[in-house]
Scaffold this active site. Structure first.
Site, mmCIF file in Angstrom:
data_model
loop_
_atom_site.group_PDB
_atom_site.id
_atom_site.type_symbol
_atom_site.label_atom_id
_atom_site.label_comp_id
_atom_site.label_asym_id
_atom_site.label_seq_id
_atom_site.Cartn_x
_atom_site.Cartn_y
_atom_site.Cartn_z
ATOM 1 N N CYS A 72 0.624 -1.338 -0.173
ATOM 2 C CA CYS A 72 -0.088 0.074 0.070
ATOM 3 C C CYS A 72 0.819 1.392 -0.159
ATOM 4 C CB CYS A 72 -0.776 -0.035 1.031
ATOM 5 S SG CYS A 72 -2.280 1.705 1.482
ATOM 6 N N CYS A 78 0.053 3.920 2.449
ATOM 7 C CA CYS A 78 0.361 3.897 3.723
ATOM 8 C C CYS A 78 1.536 4.393 4.130
ATOM 9 C CB CYS A 78 -0.530 2.934 4.303
ATOM 10 S SG CYS A 78 -2.307 3.005 4.495
#
Length: 178
Positions: free
Chosen positions: A131, A134
């Site tokens: 991700c 993130c």
């Protein structure tokens, strides 16, 4: 199971993985709690029971129960956030970026371990889970709190090594075809 027992299970085709696992054991660039919480969170994130068990066995003697729970929480909350925020980041429809996530993530505010440790663990788990949103968010928070780029890089390197150990163990289970 210990890290040494895990290393012994790594097949010869993945000798580099064994060597890298040995390097983790000897690396003292992170403090003990930071290192073993990171390893536990990443081991859980690999989704490999043998890797998770080996690093949990190491963590149990090196982490307080609260820090162990915080490492487990980092793996759990990032499993949720990484799916959601990866979707928001990848979706071509910009509306998703404007909608509230409506996901509970109170543990990020009060993880049961030092905030910088928890952020480092979340960074590494986010790297395993792929991700980018993130990764960027946790790296920014780490740098703002004074954690060095070298420590962030070490965390992601450790994550990569644990993921490779999990893959090597799974690959070793494949049948040998003549």
């Amino acid at each position: 199971m210990s890290i040494e027992a895990l290393k012994a299970q790594i097949p010869d085709f993945a000798k580099d993985v064994r060597l890298n696992l040995g390097a983790i054991a000897n690396d003292e660039s992170l403090g003990e709690q930071t290192k073993y919480g990171l390893l536990l969170a990443c081991a859980i994130a690999t989704r490999n029971a043998e890797v998770a068990a080996a690093f949990d066995a190491e963590a149990v003697t090196r982490l307080s129960p609260e820090a162990r729970d915080a490492a487990r929480a980092a793996a759990a909350v990032m499993a949720m956030n990484n799916v959601y925020y990866r979707f928001v980041h990848l979706a071509s429809n910009p509306v998703y970026k404007t909608l509230p996530a409506k996901l509970r993530m109170n543990v990020i505010a009060s993880p049961g371990a030092p905030k910088a440790d928890f952020e480092l663990w979340c960074l590494a788990v986010s790297a395993i889970n792929g991700c980018g949103a993130c990764v960027d968010a946790h790296e920014k928070a780490l740098l703002a709190s004074g954690v060095t780029q070298e420590s962030a890089q070490t965390a992601v390197r450790f994550a990569a090594i644990l993921q490779s150990a999990a893959i090597a163990l799974e690959a070793a289970k494949l049948p040998v075809l003549a």
